[in-house]
Scaffold this active site. Structure first.
Site, mmCIF file in Angstrom:
data_model
loop_
_atom_site.group_PDB
_atom_site.id
_atom_site.type_symbol
_atom_site.label_atom_id
_atom_site.label_comp_id
_atom_site.label_asym_id
_atom_site.label_seq_id
_atom_site.Cartn_x
_atom_site.Cartn_y
_atom_site.Cartn_z
ATOM 1 N N GLU A 211 0.785 -1.232 0.000
ATOM 2 C CA GLU A 211 0.000 0.000 0.000
ATOM 3 C C GLU A 211 0.823 1.292 0.000
ATOM 4 O O GLU A 211 0.698 2.127 0.912
ATOM 5 C CB GLU A 211 -0.968 -0.004 1.184
ATOM 6 C CG GLU A 211 -2.007 -1.108 1.063
ATOM 7 C CD GLU A 211 -3.063 -1.092 2.158
ATOM 8 O OE1 GLU A 211 -2.872 -0.372 3.161
ATOM 9 O OE2 GLU A 211 -4.079 -1.799 1.996
ATOM 10 N N GLU A 331 -5.693 -7.522 -1.725
ATOM 11 C CA GLU A 331 -6.474 -7.360 -0.505
ATOM 12 C C GLU A 331 -7.850 -6.816 -0.846
ATOM 13 O O GLU A 331 -7.976 -5.878 -1.634
ATOM 14 C CB GLU A 331 -5.807 -6.392 0.476
ATOM 15 C CG GLU A 331 -4.552 -6.911 1.144
ATOM 16 C CD GLU A 331 -4.020 -5.914 2.180
ATOM 17 O OE1 GLU A 331 -4.792 -5.028 2.627
ATOM 18 O OE2 GLU A 331 -2.829 -6.002 2.523
#
Length: 608
Positions: A211, A331
């Site tokens: 991320e 995810e």
């Protein structure tokens, strides 16, 4: 994993050369040692040919060592990145039991987050050894435990992707480096892992950094913030020591002024793709979440969830659709408590392309998470670390692929669809919701879920024979059908349709009218005021206002009224001083609630 004789010989040679290289060339990470080689066993003979060996890419497909297309359909099991330095849940279960359960549910890949702390000889905490559990992990450091998990996963046919989740166990970082963990350390440790598992085809790739987000950019050219350039440096370093691995590259947060989830924006790939020295190794990875993680503007779009494919196309789906490279949704997750989240997950699973229809010509994924202790999503396991959340798991059934190719969540030989659900009927209709029930379908291997359609769009799934569709508009007609689905992804014909009309808003016909206004919204919560007006011709003695939240909002405080909340339904009743209203008179009450971004609910006002 067992291979035909010729491949077994080649792998033994590869393992010998890898061991020789390790003996001659010290690892950059210092004390990191090569993982012990896994020996072939009789259980390997049962593994399917599809998915064997190392993997590579061709256009939007991931191919195995025999050039058969494969679909990663897996789960995130976190913990190595935390101060436990080991996957969570081993405080109550054996790691082999965990991996066996993942396999039995039809997950074929495990994404394991880690932090760079595990290269410091960390000692895992939170492992039980009672009654012989995890006995072979006793006395091992974190990397040695990782060896055990990778080895056992490979022995039962699971693949592993290691995810560099954080520079250290304390917190997530926007960039791939920090003051205490420079880029050189990041790359050194990536190379150490690539070398450690060289020759072990259970570990198929590395997710370079989890991320990246603002100020990380894509294609801006600044070497201190350009994630695309950093991914090239790290990816090439990994491939320089283990050219067989896949390199997973996540997105950023903002591209050309347009923002989405951390790591979820891959719009920059269109003009600035990642370039690696070894061809056919890049897999682009996106992340996407629901309102239980945070509100986003697309959840309040009047066309939701029909607007979501366009959002995903823009941020990452175009990479797959234009045959640029494979896409892996590394995810995605939700608590599923909100009706919005249920519709989001149903739409996302359809977007990922059901295995029964598309086989391995589909996007790959790993759901967040296996762990129940993910605070904003929960997990596939419930809090006892044993029981499966069958509702969540059922949403994913159509995109599972345990044999890495076609066949959904069951065996290759099951091609019989369940019977159509019968007796679909409306059991209740409120102003913003419709409740349905039906008779169970029959199937040769058993029904795992029922998909509920409003018109032509799927709005949710259920493991039982009832469902409540929420967030609807008052005084509106809706038509529903239901389809049954089995473990192999076979889907039944649609049930006979049934129509339902939501009730009206109440208003003057109930003696009062209520209007709603948000006075402040700061994301984590908001305040709102409701004005109640007597629309009758005589004075009221009391009144109440009822509404359903469109999401998972909860009242935190209320003034000038009393309230109860059951699930998403809130009922506010007058206080002692403001229940009596003369004709046309008004009174107001207010409240605080969380989280923010709730939108305007439909109010039902009743007076007596």
């Amino acid at each position: 994993m067992r291979h035909p004789p010729a491949r077994r010989f080649r792998n033994l040679v590869t393992a010998f050369l890898a061991a020789l290289a390790i003996a001659l060339v010290p690892l950059l990470a210092g004390p990191v040692q090569a993982a012990p080689a896994r020996t072939a066993s009789s259980s390997d003979a049962a593994l399917a040919a599809a998915g064997s060996g190392y993997w590579h890419t061709s256009g939007r497909r991931i191919l195995d060592a025999q050039d058969q297309p494969v679909r990663m359909a897996g789960i995130n099991w976190f913990g190595f990145e935390t101060a436990n330095y080991v996957p969570h849940g081993l405080w109550s279960r054996d790691y082999k039991s965990m991996l066996n359960q993942m396999k039995s549910l039809g997950y074929n890949t495990v994404r394991m987050p880690y932090s760079d702390d595990i290269f410091k000889g960390t000692t895992p905490t939170g492992i039980t050894y009672a009654n012989g559990l995890n006995s072979d992990l006793a006395g091992l450091d974190s990397l040695q435990v990782m060896d055990k998990l990778v080895d056992y996963a490979g022995s039962i046919g699971l693949k592993i992707v290691l995810d560099r989740h954080r520079p250290d166990a304390s917190a997530q970082s926007a960039l791939w480096y920090t003051a205490s963990v420079p880029e050189t350390t990041w790359i050194t440790n990536l190379k150490a892992l690539a070398t450690r598992y060289k020759g072990d085809t259970a570990m198929v790739g590395i997710d370079l950094h989890n991320e990246p987000h603002d100020p990380a950019c894509w294609g801006c050219g600044d070497t201190t913030t350009d994630w695309r350039l950093a991914a090239e440096r790290a990816g090439n370093a990994v491939l320089s020591v283990n050219p067989d691995l896949l390199v997973f590259v996540e997105g950023v947060q903002t591209v050309n002024g347009q923002s989405t989830w951390w790591g979820g924006n891959l719009a920059g790939v269109a003009t600035a793709p990642v370039r690696l020295d070894v061809a056919n190794r890049v897999v682009y990875s996106a992340h996407d979440y629901a309102t239980s993680v945070a509100q986003q503007p697309w959840f309040n779009d009047p066309s939701f969830p029909a607007n979501m494919p366009g959002v995903w196309d823009k941020n990452w789906g175009y990479i797959f659709k234009q045959n640029i490279a494979p896409v892996w949704l590394g995810e995605f997750g939700t608590t599923l408590q909100s009706g919005i989240d249920q519709k989001w997950l149903a739409a996302l699973v359809d977007y990922l392309r059901p295995t029964q229809t598309y086989g391995a010509d589909s996007m790959s994924w790993t759901f967040w998470s296996w762990n129940p202790n993910s605070g904003d999503t929960g997990g596939i396991l419930k809090d006892d670390w044993q029981t499966v959340d069958t509702v969540k798991d059922a949403y994913l059934a159509s995109v599972k692929a345990p044999d890495f190719g076609g066949g959904g969540g069951g065996g290759d030989d099951d091609t019989t669809a369940p019977s159509a659900p019968a007796g679909l009927k409306v059991t209740g209709a409120a102003s913003t919701s419709v409740s349905l029930s039906w008779t169970a379908s029959t199937d040769d291997t058993g029904v795992t879920a029922y998909d509920v359609y409003r018109g032509t769009g799927k709005v949710g799934s259920a493991t039982g024979t009832t469902y409540t569709d929420t967030g609807l508009t008052a005084s509106t007609r809706y038509e529903y059908t239901v389809r049954a689905r089995d473990a192999a992804g076979n889907t039944s014909p649609a049930s006979q349709p049934v129509a339902a009309t939501t009730s009206g808003t109440g208003g003057g016909s109930s003696g009062c009218e209520a209007t709603y206004k948000v006075s402040s919204d700061w994301g984590g919560g908001f305040n709102a005021d409701i004005t109640v007006t007597n629309t009758g011709t005589s004075a009221t003695k009391s009144w109440q206002v009822t509404w359903d939240w469109p999401g998972n909002q909860t009242i935190t405080s209320m003034w000038n009224a009393a309230h109860t909340q059951t699930g998403r339904t809130v009922t506010a009743r007058n206080a002692a001083h403001n229940g009596a209203l003369t004709a046309k008179a008004s009174t107001s009450f207010g409240f605080g609630a969380a989280p923010g971004g709730a939108g305007t609910p439909t109010l039902v006002c009743q007076a007596s």
